[in-house]
Write a protein that holds these residues in place. Structure first.
Motif: not given
Length: 264
Positions: A167, A174, A199-201, A197
């Motif tokens: 995380d 990001d 993220p898809s990008h 966990r």
């Protein structure tokens, strides 16, 4: 005629600057500089030769000792592994310490052909255990394009730590103002809650190439826990390989990414 010639040169330069740029990447857990199959035997020269032969733009190394008593046992004197590797290969090196260890440091190493803004971020350890960190650099390609590159080694003991560390990495990645690639020994497998966990990008090079090759241990009793992650909005995968070399208890993981052209 001269005006035509200079106009042609200018157009070629513009075409070159606008062309897609490939980024060669290598991540490798080097077992603190020792051959696990030959205890007490250095693996430094094997690793240096690999980097010289492969010539990646960016390299992340895990389990790096810096001026520790353990390195003195293996090499006959305390060794700053990354500094020596930098001198041997011509790369610019950076050591990101995760913790104090045996009168020196232990953590992450980065080697890049050209970079700036090297820094280390400590990662959370809510369940205790060994301190962990991620080392970052802003790397620059020959075409002057820039991207951030991070190398890390997540907790090997507690899922709670790995989730908190993930995380932290993703939140920071990001927030950056350039495309991002982050890599390392993450100590979880593709079927884990940690992997799911993400993220898809963020795409993982091994999965995108449908590879099931282990990166740690033996083919019969190993696991895929070393990864190259990239922002799929900024990069696309060209090539992925796990290199079957015996210099560590892990294998080097190699990928080539292509930076996507910006929309005009």
């Amino acid at each position: 005629m001269k005006q035509f010639f200079f106009a042609w040169i200018a157009s070629c330069c513009l075409a070159l600057s606008g062309s897609a740029q490939d980024v060669k990447i290598l991540t490798y857990n080097v077992y603190h500089g020792e051959r696990p199959d030959k205890p007490g035997t250095p693996n430094f020269q094997d690793i240096a030769n690999l980097l010289i032969q492969r010539q990646p733009e960016v390299i992340a190394l895990q389990e790096i000792d810096s001026m520790t008593l353990r390195s003195a046992t293996i090499y006959g004197e305390k060794l700053d592994f990354i500094s020596k590797l930098s001198r041997e290969t011509g790369y610019r090196g950076y050591f990101g310490k995760a913790m104090d260890f045996e009168e020196g440091g232990y953590g992450e190493g980065l080697l890049v052909k050209k970079g700036s803004k090297y820094h280390t971020i400590k990662l959370p350890n809510p369940a205790g255990g060994e301190p962990r960190s991620i080392a970052w650099v802003k790397a620059e390609l020959k075409t002057m394009e820039e991207f951030y590159f991070g190398g890390t080694h997540l907790c090997h003991e507690f899922e709670e730590n790995r989730i908190a560390q993930l995380d932290s990495i993703l939140s920071y990645a990001d927030s950056l103002d350039k495309p991002v690639i982050w890599v390392g020994d993450l100590n979880f497998t593709p079927d884990s809650p940690e992997y799911q966990r993400i993220p898809s990008h963020w795409k993982e090079a091994g999965a995108m190439s449908d590879s099931t090759m282990v990166t740690y241990g033996t083919p019969e009793n190993g696991a895929r826990i070393d990864y190259i992650w990239y922002d799929s909005r900024k990069f696309e995968l060209v090539e992925y390989k796990v290199l079957p070399l015996p210099f560590s208890d892990h294998y080097p993981v190699w990928a080539v990414l292509r930076m996507k052209k910006e929309e005009q």
